[in-house]
Design an enzyme around this catalytic site. Structure first.
Site, mmCIF file in Angstrom:
data_model
loop_
_atom_site.group_PDB
_atom_site.id
_atom_site.type_symbol
_atom_site.label_atom_id
_atom_site.label_comp_id
_atom_site.label_asym_id
_atom_site.label_seq_id
_atom_site.Cartn_x
_atom_site.Cartn_y
_atom_site.Cartn_z
ATOM 1 N N HIS A 162 5.698 -27.564 3.232
ATOM 2 C CA HIS A 162 4.844 -28.663 2.780
ATOM 3 C C HIS A 162 3.784 -28.181 1.800
ATOM 4 O O HIS A 162 2.810 -28.886 1.554
ATOM 5 C CB HIS A 162 4.206 -29.345 3.988
ATOM 6 N N LYS A 168 -13.071 2.403 -2.976
ATOM 7 C CA LYS A 168 -14.144 2.769 -2.048
ATOM 8 C C LYS A 168 -15.198 3.612 -2.757
ATOM 9 O O LYS A 168 -16.407 3.439 -2.556
ATOM 10 C CB LYS A 168 -13.566 3.547 -0.867
ATOM 11 N N GLU A 180 0.840 -1.195 0.000
ATOM 12 C CA GLU A 180 0.000 0.000 0.000
ATOM 13 C C GLU A 180 0.878 1.249 0.000
ATOM 14 O O GLU A 180 0.494 2.283 -0.559
ATOM 15 C CB GLU A 180 -0.940 0.013 1.203
#
Length: 512
Positions: free
Chosen positions: A364, A485, A333
């Site tokens: 794994h 937004k 960001e």
């Protein structure tokens, strides 16, 4: 020779040959952390060129501007004073006001933890529900998870960040509103997800606590007027989140008050103390020994010249399992941009994709891809055992981290496979070859304490800011986030809708 020429020269060689030709170990120490960068595509000539760039870009001056309250966020015309939240003392008024905001939060936390501030019924709170998102969630969640074993026995801590209604329902499940304190963190007090969850939590509390319900809320914000209006005339507790502290740098602020309430008091004190020690290191260490400057130059080199578009953060520490998610916001960001403050494109790649997880668990799953995929990804190992109660476990953890770094760098040739396993069929032997050539940094400490976590987070903050200086970016704004937004508000039933055909088609599908 310019940096591109050095990169072209080194890219034509194997990593193993670059490391062996260097002959000396390249590392530096800071606040109890050892940082080894020996396995990078760097040699003395390239490092000299990078040091020259650091001088040209005046990285020491950038450090000074940060710590003297100069404007380093030109988009908003602000200083960035997050460092004052952990300072023992400050020299100017603005920083002192920021420092005192964290002191006020600690005083309130002590009153709540010790039963001096109680629920409406006069009893101590038995549960804390922290509501925030982004930096208002990642930081406190990281601290609480890292030092879960230091939680006070009589208080439960839960988190809610997602707009999905289930997130709050799970956070409140089984709790009694008469015994629950809700901490809401929003710098603007306009963040949609946080206000949605806070408003639902308010309805839940008021249903169980009709009188004095506001005693069950602590609101942390830079906009006390909005917070006061949200309380609708009731008297609640409002803590300051200073305007000069960005959300992703707010882990030291009143936004972490839930941690201060529920963890033993020495955790947050040590956390801030360790960060202050790293601040001192970054301010005083010469360039060639300065951990933040050196890592910022490495980030710039790997992304912009070596072409490594991703970095895997491999945290060999149970306490650091949430660190990759926290650093994703901090780095991507801050520096996930291509245009500088003057409006001109910076040219070339900037901050890489940061991803990763907890070692040895990741071995794994995605380590297979790291080792044998055609893609080359730079790795960053952090070895920081959370406990030394069983040295066999620490020895095993250490061996695995060291082994992974060595194999990523050096690989395994077909000749080595055939020599070590002579009876293998040819097709299986070919599949066991590791190309190597994956660069890595190895960061280690003997045991992760609150002080060590604080110094590590502060190091990453300074590294991110200084890398932004090298790229010519403003690390303290986030216009890409703001656009999403705005668009979301347009797509609600009372919004103006979208001109995008695919979006409109999806809306219709979702409404059926």
């Amino acid at each position: 020779m310019d940096l591109k020429s050095h990169a072209d020269r080194l890219r034509s060689r194997t990593l193993k040959s670059v490391v062996e030709a260097g002959r000396t170990i390249s590392e530096f120490d800071a606040c109890g952390w050892n940082i080894n960068v020996s396995r990078q595509f760097l040699d003395a000539d390239a490092e000299t060129a990078l040091a020259k760039l650091a001088s040209q870009k005046d990285l020491p001056g950038a450090v000074e501007r940060l710590f003297t309250g100069k404007t380093v966020n030109p988009s908003e015309g602000r200083a960035a004073l997050h460092w004052a939240l952990r300072a023992q003392e400050t020299e100017f008024a603005d920083a002192e006001r920021v420092r005192k905001s964290s002191e006020a939060a600690e005083a309130l936390a002590s009153d709540i933890a010790n039963g001096r501030k109680t629920a409406a019924n006069g009893h101590p709170f038995k549960a804390i529900v922290h509501i925030g998102i982004g930096g208002s969630d990642f930081g406190p969640r990281l601290i609480a998870d890292a030092f879960h074993d230091s939680r006070l026995p009589d208080v439960e801590l839960r988190y809610c960040a997602n707009l999905d209604p289930l997130d709050l329902e799970l956070a409140l499940a089984g709790l009694d509103p008469a015994e629950t304190l809700v901490v809401g963190v929003s710098k603007s007090f306009g963040t949609e997800e946080t206000l949605y969850n806070l408003t639902r939590a308010r309805d839940w509390v008021r249903a169980g606590v009709p009188a004095d319900w506001a005693k069950h809320f602590v609101l942390v914000t830079a906009n006390p007027e909005r917070a006061t209006a949200w309380l609708n005339g009731a008297k609640g507790l409002i803590l300051d989140l200073p305007e000069s502290v960005g959300g992703r740098f707010s882990i030291w602020s009143a936004g972490s008050v839930a941690c201060s309430i529920t963890l033993s008091s020495d955790v947050m004190k040590g956390f801030r103390r360790g960060a202050a020690e790293m601040d001192a290191h970054v301010q005083t260490a010469p360039v060639h020994e300065n951990a933040a400057i050196q890592l910022a130059m490495l980030d710039y080199w790997n992304a912009s010249f070596m072409g490594f578009g991703a970095r895997a953060l491999l945290a060999y520490s149970r306490r650091l399992r949430l660190l990759p998610a926290y650093l994703q916001q901090l780095e991507m960001e801050s520096n996930g941009k291509s245009v500088g403050p003057a409006g001109a494109g910076v040219g070339g790649a900037t901050t890489p994709l940061l991803w990763g997880g907890e070692g040895t668990i990741g071995q794994h799953s995605y380590h297979q891809w790291l080792h044998q995929s055609p893609s080359i990804v730079a790795a960053e190992f952090i070895l920081a055992p959370g406990s030394r109660t069983d040295e066999a476990g620490v020895t095993g953890l250490t061996a695995h981290a060291l082994a992974q770094a060595e194999v990523l760098a050096n690989g395994r040739t077909l000749e080595e496979v055939q020599k070590e396993e002579p009876d293998l069929p040819a097709e299986i032997a070919a599949q066991k070859v590791h190309a190597g050539g994956r660069p890595s940094t190895f960061i280690s400490t003997s045991e992760l304490t609150p002080e060590k976590l604080g110094s590590l987070i502060a190091l990453y903050e300074h590294r991110t800011y200084l890398a932004g200086v090298l790229w010519g970016l403003n690390s303290f704004d986030q216009w890409g986030v703001e656009r999403g937004k705005t668009m979301a508000s347009r797509l609600k039933p009372d919004g103006e809708g979208s001109k995008d055909a695919v979006t409109n088609h999806l809306i219709k599908r979702l409404q059926t």
